[in-house]
Design an enzyme around this catalytic site. Structure first.
Site, PDB file in Angstrom:
ATOM      1  N   SER A  42       0.797  -1.226   0.000  1.00  0.00           N
ATOM      2  CA  SER A  42       0.000   0.000   0.000  1.00  0.00           C
ATOM      3  C   SER A  42       0.830   1.278   0.000  1.00  0.00           C
ATOM      4  O   SER A  42       0.314   2.336  -0.318  1.00  0.00           O
ATOM      5  CB  SER A  42      -0.957   0.012   1.189  1.00  0.00           C
ATOM      6  OG  SER A  42      -0.262   0.233   2.387  1.00  0.00           O
ATOM      7  N   LYS A  83       0.850   4.497   6.844  1.00  0.00           N
ATOM      8  CA  LYS A  83       0.231   5.350   5.820  1.00  0.00           C
ATOM      9  C   LYS A  83       0.810   6.753   5.919  1.00  0.00           C
ATOM     10  O   LYS A  83       1.516   7.101   6.852  1.00  0.00           O
ATOM     11  CB  LYS A  83      -1.293   5.429   6.010  1.00  0.00           C
ATOM     12  CG  LYS A  83      -2.009   4.099   6.035  1.00  0.00           C
ATOM     13  CD  LYS A  83      -2.013   3.406   4.710  1.00  0.00           C
ATOM     14  CE  LYS A  83      -2.710   2.048   4.828  1.00  0.00           C
ATOM     15  NZ  LYS A  83      -2.494   1.199   3.705  1.00  0.00           N
TER      16      LYS A  83
END
Length: 187
Positions: A42, A83
């Protein structure tokens, strides 16, 4: 008799030294810095699956996240996610035509340029607004952040899990220490 006492003394000194070393290591590990392994794609191309990083756990104890920091937080699935911070408290987040807008102003994301250059069809990031994610939100509330993975097409982030409570943030990370041939500071 004298030799035995000297050996006991030496053993006790070594034991104390080892206990102190373990205590210092545990303190550093649990309160200051901790290692983490990137699990998944990701955050590609910035971070690769299997990269080992150091998480700074003290930075947000005395401050708060900045836009574009890479953070590690406890996700709803009982797993830790890595993230990038996109939206901060008070921000209205919107994506249109592969361009990030914060409070109506276009914001550059230079860390995405290499990835955007590889895309032959469509956009890296699909269009959305903060209201698309949560219709009751005009802006990100105090104590929350909006996060996204750099691999926008394949990232489970705030577009899916919602805003992240700042209390769930473990810390920020920017140092890859393994594999050795890829040691670097990422931004």
């Amino acid at each position: 008799m004298e030799k035995t006492q000297k050996e006991k003394n030496e053993l006790w000194e070594w034991t104390k030294a080892l206990l102190i070393a373990f205590a210092i290591a545990a303190f550093i590990r649990y309160f200051l810095f901790t290692p983490i392994v990137v699990d998944g794609e990701s955050m590609m191309p910035t971070l690769e699956n299997g990269d080992r990083m150091i998480v700074n756990k003290i930075g947000y104890k005395i401050g708060s996240p900045d836009r574009f920091d890479i953070v590690v937080f406890h996700a709803p699935e009982q797993k830790d996610y890595i993230k990038r911070v996109i939206g901060l408290p008070g921000d209205y987040v919107e994506y249109k035509d592969d361009q990030l807008y914060i409070n109506g102003e276009p914001i550059d994301e230079p860390y995405l340029e290499p990835y955007k250059a590889e895309i032959t069809e469509g956009n890296l990031t699909g269009d959305f607004t903060l209201r698309d994610i949560n219709p009751s939100l005009d802006v990100i509330p105090e104590g929350s952040i909006f996060v996204m993975g750099d691999n926008r097409r394949f990232s489970k982030d705030s577009r899916h899990i919602g805003l992240v409570d700042q209390k769930e943030i473990i810390g920020n990370t920017s140092i890859i220490f393994w594999p050795l041939n890829e040691i670097e500071i990422v931004k």
